[in-house]
Design a protein around this motif. Structure first.
Motif, PDB file in Angstrom:
ATOM      1  N   GLN A 244       0.830  -1.201   0.000  1.00  0.00           N
ATOM      2  CA  GLN A 244       0.000   0.000   0.000  1.00  0.00           C
ATOM      3  C   GLN A 244       0.867   1.254   0.000  1.00  0.00           C
ATOM      4  OE1 GLN A 244      -2.716   0.349   3.316  1.00  0.00           O
ATOM      5  NE2 GLN A 244      -3.827   2.054   2.420  1.00  0.00           N
ATOM      6  N   ALA A 245       1.985   1.205   0.712  1.00  0.00           N
ATOM      7  CA  ALA A 245       2.901   2.347   0.754  1.00  0.00           C
ATOM      8  C   ALA A 245       3.433   2.665  -0.640  1.00  0.00           C
ATOM      9  CB  ALA A 245       4.062   2.057   1.705  1.00  0.00           C
ATOM     10  N   TYR A 246       3.814   1.638  -1.396  1.00  0.00           N
ATOM     11  CA  TYR A 246       4.282   1.849  -2.771  1.00  0.00           C
ATOM     12  C   TYR A 246       3.182   2.479  -3.631  1.00  0.00           C
ATOM     13  CZ  TYR A 246       8.731  -0.693  -2.436  1.00  0.00           C
ATOM     14  OH  TYR A 246      10.013  -1.084  -2.122  1.00  0.00           O
ATOM     15  N   GLN A 247       1.968   1.996  -3.497  1.00  0.00           N
ATOM     16  CA  GLN A 247       0.843   2.499  -4.299  1.00  0.00           C
ATOM     17  C   GLN A 247       0.543   3.960  -3.990  1.00  0.00           C
ATOM     18  OE1 GLN A 247      -2.366  -0.224  -3.445  1.00  0.00           O
ATOM     19  NE2 GLN A 247      -1.329  -1.962  -4.403  1.00  0.00           N
ATOM     20  N   ILE A 248       0.587   4.303  -2.711  1.00  0.00           N
ATOM     21  CA  ILE A 248       0.319   5.692  -2.305  1.00  0.00           C
ATOM     22  C   ILE A 248       1.373   6.621  -2.888  1.00  0.00           C
ATOM     23  CG2 ILE A 248       0.149   7.281  -0.352  1.00  0.00           C
ATOM     24  CD1 ILE A 248      -0.732   4.748   1.307  1.00  0.00           C
ATOM     25  N   ALA A 249       2.640   6.219  -2.800  1.00  0.00           N
ATOM     26  CA  ALA A 249       3.734   7.039  -3.326  1.00  0.00           C
ATOM     27  C   ALA A 249       3.589   7.252  -4.826  1.00  0.00           C
ATOM     28  CB  ALA A 249       5.072   6.397  -3.007  1.00  0.00           C
ATOM     29  N   ASP A 250       3.079   6.247  -5.523  1.00  0.00           N
ATOM     30  CA  ASP A 250       2.879   6.369  -6.970  1.00  0.00           C
ATOM     31  C   ASP A 250       1.856   7.454  -7.308  1.00  0.00           C
ATOM     32  OD1 ASP A 250       4.716   4.456  -7.650  1.00  0.00           O
ATOM     33  OD2 ASP A 250       3.266   2.827  -7.815  1.00  0.00           O
ATOM     34  N   ASP A 251       0.934   7.709  -6.394  1.00  0.00           N
ATOM     35  CA  ASP A 251      -0.113   8.706  -6.645  1.00  0.00           C
ATOM     36  C   ASP A 251       0.390  10.140  -6.484  1.00  0.00           C
ATOM     37  OD1 ASP A 251      -2.082   6.919  -7.285  1.00  0.00           O
ATOM     38  OD2 ASP A 251      -2.871   6.768  -5.242  1.00  0.00           O
ATOM     39  N   ASP A 252       1.614  10.295  -5.974  1.00  0.00           N
ATOM     40  CA  ASP A 252       2.136  11.646  -5.737  1.00  0.00           C
ATOM     41  C   ASP A 252       2.212  12.462  -7.027  1.00  0.00           C
ATOM     42  OD1 ASP A 252       3.277  13.752  -4.155  1.00  0.00           O
ATOM     43  OD2 ASP A 252       5.235  13.213  -4.949  1.00  0.00           O
ATOM     44  N   HIS A 253       2.397  11.782  -8.166  1.00  0.00           N
ATOM     45  CA  HIS A 253       2.495  12.511  -9.438  1.00  0.00           C
ATOM     46  C   HIS A 253       1.209  13.263  -9.754  1.00  0.00           C
ATOM     47  CE1 HIS A 253       0.309   8.966 -10.952  1.00  0.00           C
ATOM     48  NE2 HIS A 253      -0.076   9.743 -11.935  1.00  0.00           N
ATOM     49  N   LYS A 254       0.080  12.800  -9.209  1.00  0.00           N
ATOM     50  CA  LYS A 254      -1.193  13.482  -9.448  1.00  0.00           C
ATOM     51  C   LYS A 254      -1.166  14.898  -8.860  1.00  0.00           C
ATOM     52  CE  LYS A 254      -3.877   9.183  -9.406  1.00  0.00           C
ATOM     53  NZ  LYS A 254      -4.963   8.420  -8.724  1.00  0.00           N
ATOM     54  N   LEU A 255      -0.567  15.034  -7.689  1.00  0.00           N
ATOM     55  CA  LEU A 255      -0.452  16.355  -7.071  1.00  0.00           C
ATOM     56  C   LEU A 255       0.561  17.217  -7.813  1.00  0.00           C
ATOM     57  CD1 LEU A 255      -0.551  15.529  -3.236  1.00  0.00           C
ATOM     58  CD2 LEU A 255      -2.418  16.247  -4.731  1.00  0.00           C
ATOM     59  N   ASP A 256       1.636  16.589  -8.300  1.00  0.00           N
ATOM     60  CA  ASP A 256       2.632  17.331  -9.091  1.00  0.00           C
ATOM     61  C   ASP A 256       1.978  17.917 -10.338  1.00  0.00           C
ATOM     62  OD1 ASP A 256       4.497  16.492  -7.245  1.00  0.00           O
ATOM     63  OD2 ASP A 256       5.235  14.837  -8.473  1.00  0.00           O
ATOM     64  N   ASN A 257       1.196  17.074 -11.023  1.00  0.00           N
ATOM     65  CA  ASN A 257       0.531  17.515 -12.259  1.00  0.00           C
ATOM     66  C   ASN A 257      -0.512  18.593 -11.975  1.00  0.00           C
ATOM     67  OD1 ASN A 257       2.033  15.621 -13.647  1.00  0.00           O
ATOM     68  ND2 ASN A 257       0.410  14.078 -13.671  1.00  0.00           N
ATOM     69  N   ALA A 258      -1.234  18.437 -10.869  1.00  0.00           N
ATOM     70  CA  ALA A 258      -2.249  19.430 -10.503  1.00  0.00           C
ATOM     71  C   ALA A 258      -1.606  20.781 -10.215  1.00  0.00           C
ATOM     72  CB  ALA A 258      -3.040  18.951  -9.289  1.00  0.00           C
ATOM     73  N   LEU A 259      -0.470  20.769  -9.536  1.00  0.00           N
ATOM     74  CA  LEU A 259       0.236  22.015  -9.243  1.00  0.00           C
ATOM     75  C   LEU A 259       0.643  22.722 -10.531  1.00  0.00           C
ATOM     76  CD1 LEU A 259       1.706  24.073  -7.461  1.00  0.00           C
ATOM     77  CD2 LEU A 259       3.657  22.493  -7.370  1.00  0.00           C
ATOM     78  N   GLU A 260       1.197  21.984 -11.478  1.00  0.00           N
ATOM     79  CA  GLU A 260       1.620  22.580 -12.741  1.00  0.00           C
ATOM     80  C   GLU A 260       0.432  23.186 -13.490  1.00  0.00           C
ATOM     81  OE1 GLU A 260       4.730  23.102 -13.813  1.00  0.00           O
ATOM     82  OE2 GLU A 260       5.297  22.301 -11.859  1.00  0.00           O
TER      83      GLU A 260
END
Length: 224
Positions: free
Chosen positions: A145-161
């Motif tokens: 689950q920890a790996y899966q959560i970390a993978d979702d971090d790109h969604k916040l990166d993209n939203a910020l951009e």
């Protein structure tokens, strides 16, 4: 001796979980306050941050005391170190909830951009979900689950951009949106950083399980 150590260690985990719940609530309330333009709720988040800071200080004191008294090794030491390090990241997430709340208060009287606020609300929801999930992964000691959560971090990166680009366009076309656009960009940045700290906690969950540090956000840091 062993029973006493395990009781003290369990006390650490319970206190960490309580701190995590407080931070999760702070993020949820700060995002809601920003979306609803609720200055009163934002002020509550700011005031309650003191309790989160006190909780982190207590955790730090207890973990250092545990190391000094029992001199744990291998798995036991990993348990204690994980609490110490992860609690610091969780506290930083709480600090960003405060920053979002302060931005909410400062936004009063500025020109609103509904389109941007919708995107920030969605970004905030994603950040809240990630915080909730990483706390669950920690409690369950769930490496996958920890790996899966970390993978979702790109969604916040993209939203910020996306939010940065749109704010810039609005500010270029309408000078009256410069102040609000700046606040929106800041709030989006705080939310993106929450994702970074969530990823850090994911690394500590994996460390607890595997006994090694995995730099899940290495590509992100290099990109910065």
């Amino acid at each position: 001796m062993r029973d006493t150590f395990e009781k003290e260690l369990n006390k650490l985990h319970v206190l960490f979980a309580e701190m995590g719940m407080m931070v999760n609530e702070a993020i949820s309330h700060s995002v809601k306050a920003f979306s609803d333009h609720d200055n009163e709720l934002a002020q509550e988040v700011i005031l309650r941050d003191k309790k989160i800071n006190e909780c982190e200080n207590e955790l730090e004191s207890l973990t250092l005391e545990l190391i000094a008294l029992y001199q744990p090794v291998t798995t036991d030491l990993r348990d204690v170190i994980t609490v110490l390090k992860a609690s610091s990241d969780i506290e930083r997430i709480g600090d960003h909830a405060v920053s979002i709340s302060r931005a909410t208060i400062k936004m009063k009287g500025t020109r609103r951009i509904p389109e941007i606020e919708v995107e920030i609300a969605k970004m905030g929801e994603q950040a809240c979900v990630m915080v909730e999930q990483v706390l669950d992964a920690y409690i369950k000691n769930d490496e996958e689950q920890a790996y899966q959560i970390a993978d979702d971090d790109h969604k916040l990166d993209n939203a910020l951009e996306s939010i940065r680009d749109k704010c810039l366009k609005f500010m270029q076309n309408d000078p009256k949106t410069v102040v609000s656009g700046s606040h929106y960009t800041l709030v989006a940045t705080y939310l993106e950083r929450i994702g970074d700290y969530v990823t850090n906690v994911c690394e500590w969950v994996i460390f607890l399980k595997k006994g090694e540090i995995v730099e899940l956000n290495k590509d992100h840091e290099e990109k910065r």
